[in-house]
Design a protein around this motif. Structure first.
Motif, mmCIF file in Angstrom:
data_model
loop_
_atom_site.group_PDB
_atom_site.id
_atom_site.type_symbol
_atom_site.label_atom_id
_atom_site.label_comp_id
_atom_site.label_asym_id
_atom_site.label_seq_id
_atom_site.Cartn_x
_atom_site.Cartn_y
_atom_site.Cartn_z
ATOM 1 N N PRO A 55 0.819 -1.244 -0.099
ATOM 2 C CA PRO A 55 0.044 -0.048 0.153
ATOM 3 C C PRO A 55 0.842 1.013 -0.055
ATOM 4 O O PRO A 55 2.211 1.231 0.329
ATOM 5 C CB PRO A 55 -0.837 -0.085 1.284
ATOM 6 N N GLY A 56 0.307 2.300 -0.420
ATOM 7 C CA GLY A 56 0.796 3.712 -0.054
ATOM 8 C C GLY A 56 1.077 4.423 -1.582
ATOM 9 O O GLY A 56 0.576 3.955 -2.669
ATOM 10 N N LEU A 57 2.017 5.337 -1.429
ATOM 11 C CA LEU A 57 2.217 6.345 -2.708
ATOM 12 C C LEU A 57 3.093 5.805 -3.563
ATOM 13 O O LEU A 57 3.329 6.289 -4.707
ATOM 14 C CB LEU A 57 2.861 7.715 -2.019
ATOM 15 N N GLY A 58 3.553 4.543 -3.483
ATOM 16 C CA GLY A 58 4.460 3.830 -4.366
ATOM 17 C C GLY A 58 3.805 3.556 -5.801
ATOM 18 O O GLY A 58 4.443 3.694 -6.614
ATOM 19 N N GLY A 59 2.462 3.166 -5.487
ATOM 20 C CA GLY A 59 1.719 2.917 -6.684
ATOM 21 C C GLY A 59 1.619 4.064 -7.757
ATOM 22 O O GLY A 59 1.457 4.018 -8.782
ATOM 23 N N GLU A 60 1.641 5.169 -7.116
ATOM 24 C CA GLU A 60 1.387 6.582 -7.876
ATOM 25 C C GLU A 60 2.487 6.480 -8.622
ATOM 26 O O GLU A 60 2.549 7.115 -9.979
ATOM 27 C CB GLU A 60 1.062 7.794 -7.096
ATOM 28 N N VAL A 61 3.810 6.610 -7.865
ATOM 29 C CA VAL A 61 5.070 6.647 -8.636
ATOM 30 C C VAL A 61 5.290 5.590 -9.715
ATOM 31 O O VAL A 61 5.678 5.999 -10.814
ATOM 32 C CB VAL A 61 6.188 6.729 -7.560
ATOM 33 N N PHE A 62 5.163 4.362 -9.385
ATOM 34 C CA PHE A 62 5.395 3.149 -10.396
ATOM 35 C C PHE A 62 4.302 3.560 -11.744
ATOM 36 O O PHE A 62 4.952 3.384 -12.783
ATOM 37 C CB PHE A 62 5.254 1.986 -9.645
ATOM 38 N N SER A 63 3.358 4.033 -11.428
ATOM 39 C CA SER A 63 2.241 3.720 -12.493
ATOM 40 C C SER A 63 2.691 5.287 -13.247
ATOM 41 O O SER A 63 2.610 4.881 -14.397
ATOM 42 C CB SER A 63 0.851 4.133 -11.829
ATOM 43 N N GLY A 64 2.983 6.223 -12.720
ATOM 44 C CA GLY A 64 3.582 7.460 -13.416
ATOM 45 C C GLY A 64 4.710 7.208 -14.372
ATOM 46 O O GLY A 64 4.778 7.588 -15.478
ATOM 47 N N LEU A 65 5.765 6.453 -13.791
ATOM 48 C CA LEU A 65 6.929 5.980 -14.539
ATOM 49 C C LEU A 65 6.544 5.127 -15.706
ATOM 50 O O LEU A 65 7.182 5.016 -16.673
ATOM 51 C CB LEU A 65 8.027 5.482 -13.791
ATOM 52 N N THR A 66 5.817 4.200 -15.386
ATOM 53 C CA THR A 66 5.485 3.204 -16.549
ATOM 54 C C THR A 66 4.723 3.819 -17.511
ATOM 55 O O THR A 66 4.529 3.359 -18.774
ATOM 56 C CB THR A 66 4.640 2.085 -16.097
ATOM 57 N N ARG A 67 3.928 4.856 -17.321
ATOM 58 C CA ARG A 67 3.131 5.566 -18.213
ATOM 59 C C ARG A 67 3.755 6.686 -18.977
ATOM 60 O O ARG A 67 3.310 7.753 -19.354
ATOM 61 C CB ARG A 67 1.757 5.769 -17.775
ATOM 62 N N ALA A 68 5.136 6.851 -18.604
ATOM 63 C CA ALA A 68 6.147 7.940 -19.105
ATOM 64 C C ALA A 68 5.764 8.379 -20.508
ATOM 65 O O ALA A 68 5.672 7.673 -21.231
ATOM 66 C CB ALA A 68 7.618 7.766 -18.830
ATOM 67 N N GLY A 69 5.504 9.765 -20.644
ATOM 68 C CA GLY A 69 5.005 10.257 -22.057
ATOM 69 C C GLY A 69 3.552 10.374 -22.368
ATOM 70 O O GLY A 69 3.228 10.939 -23.204
ATOM 71 N N SER A 70 2.467 9.786 -21.433
ATOM 72 C CA SER A 70 1.212 9.736 -21.746
ATOM 73 C C SER A 70 0.790 10.929 -20.761
ATOM 74 O O SER A 70 1.518 11.376 -19.844
ATOM 75 C CB SER A 70 0.611 8.644 -21.206
ATOM 76 N N ALA A 71 -0.357 11.119 -20.981
ATOM 77 C CA ALA A 71 -1.048 12.265 -20.318
ATOM 78 C C ALA A 71 -1.049 12.219 -18.601
ATOM 79 O O ALA A 71 -1.462 11.104 -18.277
ATOM 80 C CB ALA A 71 -2.306 12.697 -20.778
ATOM 81 N N ASN A 72 -0.670 13.237 -17.926
ATOM 82 C CA ASN A 72 -0.508 13.275 -16.645
ATOM 83 C C ASN A 72 0.359 12.392 -15.886
ATOM 84 O O ASN A 72 0.252 11.846 -14.599
ATOM 85 C CB ASN A 72 -2.045 12.895 -15.841
#
Length: 215
Positions: A161-178
């Protein structure tokens, strides 16, 4: 969309993830404190035992986070359990080491005086030695907490749990919106939470450490 707009639109989700992140870290630190203090109490009178305990805890800290989580996932599966186990293991070194240092640093004259007024071994430990070692133990817990705030992000690899999900999701979607906003929101959230917990430790020390020991 700006970072501020992103956070505002997803405030409820980010607040929940922040709470889970802090809860995971605090619970892991408290569990590690119980284990670390017990280990410290058991070995602080023995130079060999102290060296072995500190060495084993140091060895755990050298294992990369991804590798340790990879070893724990087959045993505990995905979810909070492997994340908490990993965090507890990583937190043991600073807490165990500081417990040993704090207890070993108690002036023998103080313990002799306590024994002289009729205190038993257990009373001397709990009412004198641990109280005098408390600032060192608390410092170890503070270091462990700050360290775990970052490691808990990597624990998202095990679906922790926690904010790691946000970080990982953002990095794996690099280049996409938001994607950048998502990664930044998680990262800045961890930094802010770490600063807040640092303030909490300052208050705990303020109210639990006597002026004589602080001074």
């Amino acid at each position: 969309m700006t970072l501020f707009d992103y956070v505002a639109d997803r405030w409820d989700r980010l607040a929940l993830q922040s709470w889970l992140h802090v809860s995971e870290v605090v619970q892991s630190t408290l569990l590690a404190a119980v284990i670390g203090v017990l280990i410290g109490v058991a070995v602080y009178r023995s130079p060999v035992g102290s060296a072995v305990a500190t060495g084993l805890a140091s060895t755990i800290l050298t294992i990369p986070s991804f590798a340790l989580l990879g070893l724990l996932i087959p045993v505990f599966g995905l979810g909070p359990t492997p994340a908490v186990v990993a965090l507890v293991l990583y937190a043991l070194l600073p807490i165990t080491r500081n417990t040993i240092v704090g207890l070993a640093g108690v002036d023998p004259a103080v313990t002799d005086a306590a024994k002289g007024i009729g205190m038993g071994r257990f009373s001397v430990l709990t009412r004198v030695e641990l109280r005098l070692a408390w600032p060192a133990i608390l410092a170890g817990m503070r270091v462990a907490t700050q360290m775990l705030m970052g490691i808990a992000v990597i624990a998202a690899y095990a679906k922790g749990p926690g904010l790691g999900g946000e970080v990982f999701s953002g990095l794996t979607r690099a280049g996409s919106a938001n994607a950048t906003n998502q990664a930044l929101a998680g990262t800045l959230g961890v930094v802010i939470l770490a600063l807040l917990l640092e303030g909490v430790y300052f208050l705990i020390a303020r109210f639990t450490v006597s002026r004589g020991i602080r001074g």
